[in-house]
Design an enzyme around this catalytic site. Structure first.
Site, PDB file in Angstrom:
ATOM      1  N   HIS A 124     -25.588 -19.622  14.105  1.00  0.00           N
ATOM      2  CA  HIS A 124     -24.603 -18.753  14.617  1.00  0.00           C
ATOM      3  C   HIS A 124     -23.976 -17.665  13.643  1.00  0.00           C
ATOM      4  O   HIS A 124     -23.627 -16.697  13.825  1.00  0.00           O
ATOM      5  CB  HIS A 124     -23.129 -19.387  14.843  1.00  0.00           C
ATOM      6  CG  HIS A 124     -22.114 -18.788  15.368  1.00  0.00           C
ATOM      7  ND1 HIS A 124     -22.423 -18.232  16.701  1.00  0.00           N
ATOM      8  CD2 HIS A 124     -20.924 -18.295  15.096  1.00  0.00           C
ATOM      9  CE1 HIS A 124     -21.136 -17.502  16.899  1.00  0.00           C
ATOM     10  NE2 HIS A 124     -20.166 -17.609  15.855  1.00  0.00           N
TER      11      HIS A 124
ATOM     12  N   ASP B 217     -28.606 -21.036  17.908  1.00  0.00           N
ATOM     13  CA  ASP B 217     -26.772 -20.892  17.711  1.00  0.00           C
ATOM     14  C   ASP B 217     -26.207 -21.818  19.014  1.00  0.00           C
ATOM     15  O   ASP B 217     -26.441 -21.729  20.050  1.00  0.00           O
ATOM     16  CB  ASP B 217     -26.599 -19.477  18.155  1.00  0.00           C
ATOM     17  CG  ASP B 217     -25.236 -18.889  18.192  1.00  0.00           C
ATOM     18  OD1 ASP B 217     -24.313 -19.948  18.260  1.00  0.00           O
ATOM     19  OD2 ASP B 217     -24.770 -17.861  18.050  1.00  0.00           O
TER      20      ASP B 217
ATOM     21  N   SER C  55     -19.526 -12.589  16.401  1.00  0.00           N
ATOM     22  CA  SER C  55     -18.650 -13.694  17.403  1.00  0.00           C
ATOM     23  C   SER C  55     -17.649 -12.869  17.964  1.00  0.00           C
ATOM     24  O   SER C  55     -17.693 -12.008  18.798  1.00  0.00           O
ATOM     25  CB  SER C  55     -18.640 -14.888  16.405  1.00  0.00           C
ATOM     26  OG  SER C  55     -18.354 -15.957  17.375  1.00  0.00           O
TER      27      SER C  55
END
Length: 273
Positions: A249, A220, A100
């Site tokens: 995610h 996601d 991320s």
């Protein structure tokens, strides 16, 4: 053997999880409140075994690493601190794995240090030009440091809601409370500007010379597949994308076995460098 220690980088203490010996792999966590290097990567590091030198820091503002005086975090700080950490450890070449926010930092680091970074694995990554602030990322950054906030955040991170157990909620709520003061300074509203801060320009992406593996969940909601990966596939010179079905995610949690296989295979390809 896994060790935890503090390394001084530009006069700032950086808390680091280390394990194994051999080619170095820097592992950079994401931006959720309560996230730490060891919390994000300890299980993956253990699965990689002892033949890799895994370095998993708490980035500035997370876990036990403070935000340096006069700073408020951001891509430039996290990138410089990651580079400085590896310099302080005396590591000349290394692969970088980032999740991320950590994926954006990994790509920025590869662009800034092409002579040092050998491979990049960007998981559910941020950083793509034009990617908007999703409603789920906005809510994640705003999650209050209590059990309700922890439960809501975890429910947004994973597709399989069976993973949102009471033990997971309690552990995340405890970590969120511990890091609440530092985290409050990182992503205050309005939050679209912090996505902009983590966005990499086409010029920066073109400067990445290392091979890049993108790993992304098809479901996601925090960094949706299309907007998160499309521009990266366009602008990176040497890139491949692996999409996991029925995955949100955090592929390392929802599909741990397949994720570790992908990671190990891609890293092994670079061991001759």
């Amino acid at each position: 053997m896994t060790t935890r220690r503090t390394v001084t980088v530009d006069d700032c203490p950086v808390h680091v999880l280390e394990s194994g010996a051999g080619p170095a792999v820097l592992m950079l966590h994401g931006s959720g409140p309560g996230t730490t290097g060891s919390g994000a990567w300890a299980t993956t590091a253990q699965a990689l075994g002892t033949s890799w030198h895994v370095v998993a820091p708490d980035q500035a503002g997370f876990g036990s690493t403070p935000v340096p005086a006069g700073s408020r975090g951001g891509l430039a700080l996290w990138t410089e601190q990651a580079a400085g950490l590896m310099d302080a450890l005396g590591v000349e070449e290394y692969a970088v794995v980032g999740h991320s926010m950590g994926g954006a930092v990994a790509l920025a680091l590869a662009a800034a240090r092409p002579e040092r970074v050998t491979r990049v694995v960007a998981v559910a990554t941020m950083g793509a030009p034009g990617a908007p602030l999703s409603a789920d990322l906005d809510a994640l950054w705003a999650a209050p440091a209590d059990p309700a906030g922890a439960r809501d955040m975890l429910s947004r991170l994973v597709l399989d809601q069976a993973l949102v157990t009471e033990a997971a909620v309690d552990a995340r709520a405890t970590a969120m409370r511990a890091g609440a003061a530092a985290f409050a300074s990182l992503f205050p509203a309005p939050r679209a500007r912090w996505v902009d801060d983590l966005t990499l320009s086409p010029r920066t992406l073109a400067a990445v010379r290392a091979p890049v593996l993108l790993v992304h969940g098809n479901e996601d909601r925090v960094t949706p597949l299309g907007t998160a990966t499309g521009p990266l596939l366009e602008h990176l010179a040497d890139v491949r994308l692996h999409v996991l079905a029925r995955c949100g995610h955090v592929p390392a949690i929802e599909h741990p076995h397949e994720f570790r296989q992908l990671l190990s295979a891609f890293l092994r390809q670079g061991r001759a460098h």
